[in-house]
Design an enzyme around this catalytic site. Structure first.
Site, PDB file in Angstrom:
ATOM      1  N   GLU A  26       0.854  -1.188   0.000  1.00  0.00           N
ATOM      2  CA  GLU A  26       0.000   0.000   0.000  1.00  0.00           C
ATOM      3  C   GLU A  26       0.895   1.245   0.000  1.00  0.00           C
ATOM      4  O   GLU A  26       2.007   1.212   0.524  1.00  0.00           O
ATOM      5  CB  GLU A  26      -0.886  -0.011   1.258  1.00  0.00           C
ATOM      6  CG  GLU A  26      -1.779   1.220   1.394  1.00  0.00           C
ATOM      7  CD  GLU A  26      -2.856   1.078   2.476  1.00  0.00           C
ATOM      8  OE1 GLU A  26      -2.896   0.036   3.160  1.00  0.00           O
ATOM      9  OE2 GLU A  26      -3.648   2.029   2.633  1.00  0.00           O
ATOM     10  N   ASN A  71      -6.677   1.442   2.835  1.00  0.00           N
ATOM     11  CA  ASN A  71      -7.437   2.660   3.108  1.00  0.00           C
ATOM     12  C   ASN A  71      -7.069   3.789   2.150  1.00  0.00           C
ATOM     13  O   ASN A  71      -7.899   4.628   1.818  1.00  0.00           O
ATOM     14  CB  ASN A  71      -7.199   3.107   4.555  1.00  0.00           C
ATOM     15  CG  ASN A  71      -7.741   2.114   5.569  1.00  0.00           C
ATOM     16  OD1 ASN A  71      -8.649   1.345   5.281  1.00  0.00           O
ATOM     17  ND2 ASN A  71      -7.183   2.118   6.777  1.00  0.00           N
ATOM     18  N   GLU A 172     -12.560  -2.055   2.366  1.00  0.00           N
ATOM     19  CA  GLU A 172     -13.169  -1.881   3.697  1.00  0.00           C
ATOM     20  C   GLU A 172     -14.229  -0.783   3.715  1.00  0.00           C
ATOM     21  O   GLU A 172     -14.176   0.143   4.539  1.00  0.00           O
ATOM     22  CB  GLU A 172     -12.074  -1.605   4.743  1.00  0.00           C
ATOM     23  CG  GLU A 172     -11.110  -2.762   4.875  1.00  0.00           C
ATOM     24  CD  GLU A 172     -10.160  -2.674   6.072  1.00  0.00           C
ATOM     25  OE1 GLU A 172     -10.050  -1.600   6.690  1.00  0.00           O
ATOM     26  OE2 GLU A 172      -9.519  -3.692   6.380  1.00  0.00           O
ATOM     27  N   GLU A 291      -6.366  -9.438   3.381  1.00  0.00           N
ATOM     28  CA  GLU A 291      -5.548  -8.789   4.421  1.00  0.00           C
ATOM     29  C   GLU A 291      -5.561  -9.687   5.653  1.00  0.00           C
ATOM     30  O   GLU A 291      -6.618  -9.886   6.258  1.00  0.00           O
ATOM     31  CB  GLU A 291      -6.088  -7.402   4.792  1.00  0.00           C
ATOM     32  CG  GLU A 291      -5.768  -6.332   3.769  1.00  0.00           C
ATOM     33  CD  GLU A 291      -6.083  -4.914   4.259  1.00  0.00           C
ATOM     34  OE1 GLU A 291      -5.888  -4.632   5.453  1.00  0.00           O
ATOM     35  OE2 GLU A 291      -6.551  -4.114   3.422  1.00  0.00           O
ATOM     36  N   GLN A 348       1.446  -6.605   5.437  1.00  0.00           N
ATOM     37  CA  GLN A 348       1.763  -6.323   4.051  1.00  0.00           C
ATOM     38  C   GLN A 348       3.107  -6.963   3.712  1.00  0.00           C
ATOM     39  O   GLN A 348       3.481  -7.900   4.411  1.00  0.00           O
ATOM     40  CB  GLN A 348       1.759  -4.810   3.853  1.00  0.00           C
ATOM     41  CG  GLN A 348       0.355  -4.216   4.140  1.00  0.00           C
ATOM     42  CD  GLN A 348       0.187  -2.748   3.724  1.00  0.00           C
ATOM     43  OE1 GLN A 348       1.025  -2.176   3.040  1.00  0.00           O
ATOM     44  NE2 GLN A 348      -0.917  -2.122   4.150  1.00  0.00           N
TER      45      GLN A 348
HETATM   46  O1  AHR Z   1      -3.009  -2.944   6.056  1.00  0.00           O
HETATM   47  C1  AHR Z   1      -3.234  -1.791   6.794  1.00  0.00           C
HETATM   48  C2  AHR Z   1      -4.664  -1.306   6.706  1.00  0.00           C
HETATM   49  O2  AHR Z   1      -5.502  -2.205   7.365  1.00  0.00           O
HETATM   50  C3  AHR Z   1      -5.251  -1.195   5.327  1.00  0.00           C
HETATM   51  O3  AHR Z   1      -4.968   0.001   4.713  1.00  0.00           O
HETATM   52  C4  AHR Z   1      -6.723  -1.309   5.579  1.00  0.00           C
HETATM   53  O4  AHR Z   1      -7.408  -1.855   4.506  1.00  0.00           O
HETATM   54  C5  AHR Z   1      -6.816  -2.124   6.857  1.00  0.00           C
HETATM   55  O5  AHR Z   1      -7.633  -1.494   7.793  1.00  0.00           O
END
Ligand code: AHR
Length: 497
Positions: A26, A71, A172, A291, A348
């Site tokens: 991200e 996000n 989300e 995730e 991640q």
């Molecule tokens: O991976 C970190 C965050 O966790 C991501 O941006 C979001 O999708 C989740 O709340």
């Protein structure tokens, strides 16, 4: 303590979709800038990508990487990240309250993914934007040429389309923190109409309908039922997200959290199949657990972060040995459900809650969680088997009847290799497992890798690797029985041929 197992070639769960070993990058913290991309670094290639990081990503054999959020995607204008770099705008990034200068965007990421030997799972912005931005981006990335957006891509130096196959319909969208968050009805309608337009642009793509941001959300699982009722026709998958914590420092309870993941997966499967029944549909929706990880170590520091910095350290969890043991169990759980979980992303990949860490301008190293992820990704390919397991159990604060033995078994037909992944959750005792391998006559142990440590809180740093596996495990076969010997609190991989 002792446990028993029966493994049989004919007890099959499913062919494993390699994409369950996916990950996620991200635009957040130092995942992109200072992580995969750092033009000033001595290891940077001609495009600015760190080759030392690329090497570790390749080692993990990551089949697919989700991008650009998270996000972040819910307020992202994809147009900001394409074209001449000097013309790209610097923006306020609202999800993480940083400054984004857009020096990496869709094309650069596609290039990086190519170098890493991985596919891209693209996410679109359904927070502040909608149908138009999504169909234009898809035309830009996947249409060969002769139209406005495909020719724009060509003018940016990318003659060939990227042909991204997998697309997430937002991120989300149930979360109150999400920029442009939606009710289930609002999201369902928007996702349906966006999906319809996207499949008109490129019918070969696969779409992920946005599920709940965790099983703890008050709207779970009604969110899945309502949104899938709208998106069923065009969606191929529904997403699941969950992060596991150990704020209470209760290790036996923490190590049982994979049972929570198991329950979450079962509930989402039931909800998908309820909508299938309601619609009298022949189509089955599969799961994209896009995730998952342990995340809690860095939360307090992140809450104190000054806003509007460029690529500050955010979500930089330093993982312990016990985190790695749980990650091993989470991977067992994904394998056990590989008949319905077809994609999953460890969240991640670099620096941000990640198996790979870097210093800006300096070293790259493997966190503790790198190891179970590495071995399961590399050796967990083929057919997931469904072992019969008889294990002693314990109760913890949140869980009842937690088996000390947690395991997943894979048969790789190509290599004619049987791989037993096994966790011993007992903190003091060795676990002896008698495993009947009746249909694998003549198979012998060729390798027993053990991840163990006397200190559950041991971590790795740039300077010191305190947690790393060894391959001196003592398991052996005797006739048709594998005698597995799993040291106290350990994660293991036993390969037989
Ligand atoms: O991976 C970190 C965050 O966790 C991501 O941006 C979001 O999708 C989740 O709340």
């Amino acid at each position: 303590i002792n446990a028993k197992m029966i493994v049989d070639k004919d007890f099959k769960v499913s062919e494993i979709d390699p994409r369950i070993y996916g990950s996620f990058i991200e635009h957040l913290g130092r995942a992109v800038y200072g992580g995969i991309f750092e033009p000033e670094h001595p290891e940077a290639d001609e495009s600015g990508f760190r080759q030392d990081v690329l090497e570790l990503v390749k080692e993990l054999q990551v089949p697919i990487v989700r991008y650009p959020g998270g996000n972040m995607v819910s307020a992202y204008n994809w147009e900001d990240g394409v074209g001449p770099k000097e013309d790209r705008p610097t923006r306020l990034e609202l999800a993480w309250r940083t400054i984004e200068n857009n020096q990496v965007g869709t094309n650069e990421f596609a290039e990086w993914a190519n170098k890493a030997g991985t596919d891209v799972m693209m996410a679109i912005n359904l927070g502040t934007r909608g149908i138009d931005a999504a169909r234009n981006l898809l035309e830009y990335t996947n249409h060969p040429g002769g139209t406005y957006y495909s020719d724009l891509r060509r003018s940016h130096g990318y003659e060939q389309p990227h042909n991204f196959k997998t697309w997430c319909l937002g991120n989300e969208m149930d979360g109150p923190w999400q920029v442009g968050g939606k009710t289930a009805e609002e999201y369902g309608r928007l996702a349906y109409e966006t999906a319809k337009a996207m499949k008109l642009v490129d019918p070969s793509i696969e779409l992920v309908s946005c599920g709940s941001s965790s099983s703890d959300m008050p709207t779970f699982p009604q969110w899945e039922a309502t949104t899938l009722d709208h998106t069923y026709e065009f969606a191929d998958y529904v997403s699941l997200h969950q992060y596991y914590t150990n704020y209470e420092d209760d290790t036996p309870n923490f190590l049982a959290r994979s049972m929570e993941m198991d329950h979450f997966i079962k509930t989402v499967i039931s909800t998908c199949d309820y909508i299938k029944a309601k619609k009298r549909s022949k189509k089955t929706i599969n799961l994209s657990f896009d995730e998952w990880n342990v995340w809690f170590h860095s939360t307090a520091d992140d809450n104190k972060m000054e806003p509007w910095q460029i690529a500050p350290p955010q979500l930089e969890d330093v993982y312990t040995f016990e985190d790695a043991v749980l990650v091993g169990s989470l991977l067992h759980t994904l394998l056990k459900h590989s008949d319905r979980v077809k994609m999953a992303c460890m969240a991640q990949l670099v620096n941000v809650i990640a198996p790979i860490m870097t210093d800006n301008g300096g070293k790259v190293w493997k966190q503790t969680i790198f190891y179970p992820y590495y071995y399961t990704s590399v050796y967990g390919r083929g057919i997931a088997l469904d072992p019969v397991v008889e294990s002693p159990k314990y109760d913890s604060k949140d869980f009842t009847d937690v088996p000390y033995l947690d395991t997943s078994v894979v048969y790789n037909e190509e290599k004619d290799e049987l791989v037993v992944f096994a966790t011993n959750r007992h903190m003091e005792n060795t676990l002896k497992v008698d495993c009947d391998i009746r249909s694998f006559e003549g198979f012998r142990v060729i390798e027993h890798v053990v991840l163990e440590n006397d200190d559950p809180k041991a971590v790795n740093t740039a300077e010191q690797t305190n947690v790393a596996p060894h391959n001196k495990g003592e398991s052996h076969t005797d006739g048709g029985t594998l005698h597995g010997i799993l040291p106290k609190m350990s994660w293991n991989m036993i390969r037989l041929r």
